[in-house]
Design an enzyme around this catalytic site. Sequence first.
Site, mmCIF file in Angstrom:
data_model
loop_
_atom_site.group_PDB
_atom_site.id
_atom_site.type_symbol
_atom_site.label_atom_id
_atom_site.label_comp_id
_atom_site.label_asym_id
_atom_site.label_seq_id
_atom_site.Cartn_x
_atom_site.Cartn_y
_atom_site.Cartn_z
ATOM 1 N N ASP A 67 0.809 -1.218 0.000
ATOM 2 C CA ASP A 67 0.000 0.000 0.000
ATOM 3 C C ASP A 67 0.842 1.269 0.000
ATOM 4 O O ASP A 67 2.056 1.225 0.172
ATOM 5 C CB ASP A 67 -0.953 0.003 1.211
ATOM 6 C CG ASP A 67 -0.269 -0.457 2.500
ATOM 7 O OD1 ASP A 67 0.965 -0.355 2.580
ATOM 8 O OD2 ASP A 67 -0.964 -0.922 3.409
ATOM 9 N N ASN A 136 -7.083 -3.033 14.514
ATOM 10 C CA ASN A 136 -8.457 -3.362 14.114
ATOM 11 C C ASN A 136 -8.498 -4.589 13.191
ATOM 12 O O ASN A 136 -9.498 -4.826 12.523
ATOM 13 C CB ASN A 136 -9.107 -2.156 13.425
ATOM 14 C CG ASN A 136 -8.361 -1.739 12.162
ATOM 15 O OD1 ASN A 136 -7.407 -2.394 11.745
ATOM 16 N ND2 ASN A 136 -8.801 -0.656 11.542
ATOM 17 N N HIS A 138 -6.860 -5.058 10.449
ATOM 18 C CA HIS A 138 -6.693 -4.833 9.001
ATOM 19 C C HIS A 138 -5.410 -5.507 8.517
ATOM 20 O O HIS A 138 -4.479 -5.731 9.286
ATOM 21 C CB HIS A 138 -6.741 -3.343 8.638
ATOM 22 C CG HIS A 138 -5.536 -2.531 8.992
ATOM 23 N ND1 HIS A 138 -5.559 -1.153 9.062
ATOM 24 C CD2 HIS A 138 -4.253 -2.881 9.291
ATOM 25 C CE1 HIS A 138 -4.354 -0.715 9.367
ATOM 26 N NE2 HIS A 138 -3.548 -1.734 9.526
ATOM 27 N N GLU A 143 -9.493 -2.103 5.681
ATOM 28 C CA GLU A 143 -10.087 -1.794 6.984
ATOM 29 C C GLU A 143 -11.340 -2.638 7.213
ATOM 30 O O GLU A 143 -11.941 -3.147 6.255
ATOM 31 C CB GLU A 143 -10.455 -0.310 7.031
ATOM 32 C CG GLU A 143 -9.292 0.641 6.763
ATOM 33 C CD GLU A 143 -8.316 0.753 7.933
ATOM 34 O OE1 GLU A 143 -8.100 -0.250 8.652
ATOM 35 O OE2 GLU A 143 -7.737 1.833 8.128
HETATM 36 P P1 PGA Z 1 2.553 -1.504 12.588
HETATM 37 O O1 PGA Z 1 1.349 -1.467 11.557
HETATM 38 O O2 PGA Z 1 3.477 -2.560 12.099
HETATM 39 O O3 PGA Z 1 3.183 -0.148 12.528
HETATM 40 O O4 PGA Z 1 1.966 -1.839 13.925
HETATM 41 C C1 PGA Z 1 0.802 -2.669 11.124
HETATM 42 C C2 PGA Z 1 -0.427 -2.393 10.297
HETATM 43 O O5 PGA Z 1 -1.096 -1.373 10.530
HETATM 44 O O6 PGA Z 1 -0.748 -3.214 9.428
#
Ligand code: PGA
Length: 254
Positions: A67, A136, A138, A143
């Site tokens: 992404d 959450n 995702h 999301e």
């Molecule tokens: P993070 O993010 O590795 O910074 O915790 C993971 C994500 O949001 O997929």
Amino acid sequence: MRVIIVDSYEQMGVEAANIVAGQIYLKPASVLGLATGSTPVSMYQRLAAVHRTVGLDFSEVTTFNLDEYIGMGADNPQSYHYFMWENFFKHINIKPENVYIPNGMAEDMEAEGERYEKLIAGKGGIDLQVLGIGQNAHIGFNEPDVKFAATTHKVELDEETIQANSRFFGSIDEVPRYAISMGIKTIMMAEHVVLLASGKNKARAVYKAVCGDVTPEAPASILQLHRDVAVIVDKEAAALLPETIRGVHITRKG
Ligand code: PGA
């Protein structure tokens, strides 16, 4: 799903790097799907060290990132393009022309999504996809929703995600509201998947991914239907998993 529980964030990176390195040794022209965020950094550091010390060769590897924020060019230090070069690509011998990241500056995001999907298909699909997980649940920037979004598409970020990612920005108002992300189908088409999580703030999401109902409201739960997923989590992130599904607990000395 294979659930591998390790003692620390660093060890999670080592185990994940072993899987990625194994993939490259077996198939030097592998296509990797890569993730940003704090979680995979220890894996990138380890892979860079393996490259430096024993010459793990990335010269034939192709990568596709999950992404990118919309409105961020590659030279913006907050962009995922920038993150990937700083944290990984500049430390290995990957060819710049083999690195693909969605273009957050594209005028037409639908066309950009289609272009990205065609690029992935043109390379024969993703051999190994590395994923983090949001609080959450995702994966990528898919999301929680009422339906699974299929292919690379524009997303509006959740408040929870904006809050979580604000730690990388000066203030919450600077966090982009939109991103372009591979879809669930893109991720599910990968041959192998490695899901990483570290820290107690991921324990609920990991529980939902591994033990919860398969529902678009917990996007990572779809991985229960994938044929080859390794879930590598530290003890804190594994805290809510029941004993019965704790596959392997790896402790390496020294
Ligand atoms: P993070 O993010 O590795 O910074 O915790 C993971 C994500 O949001 O997929």
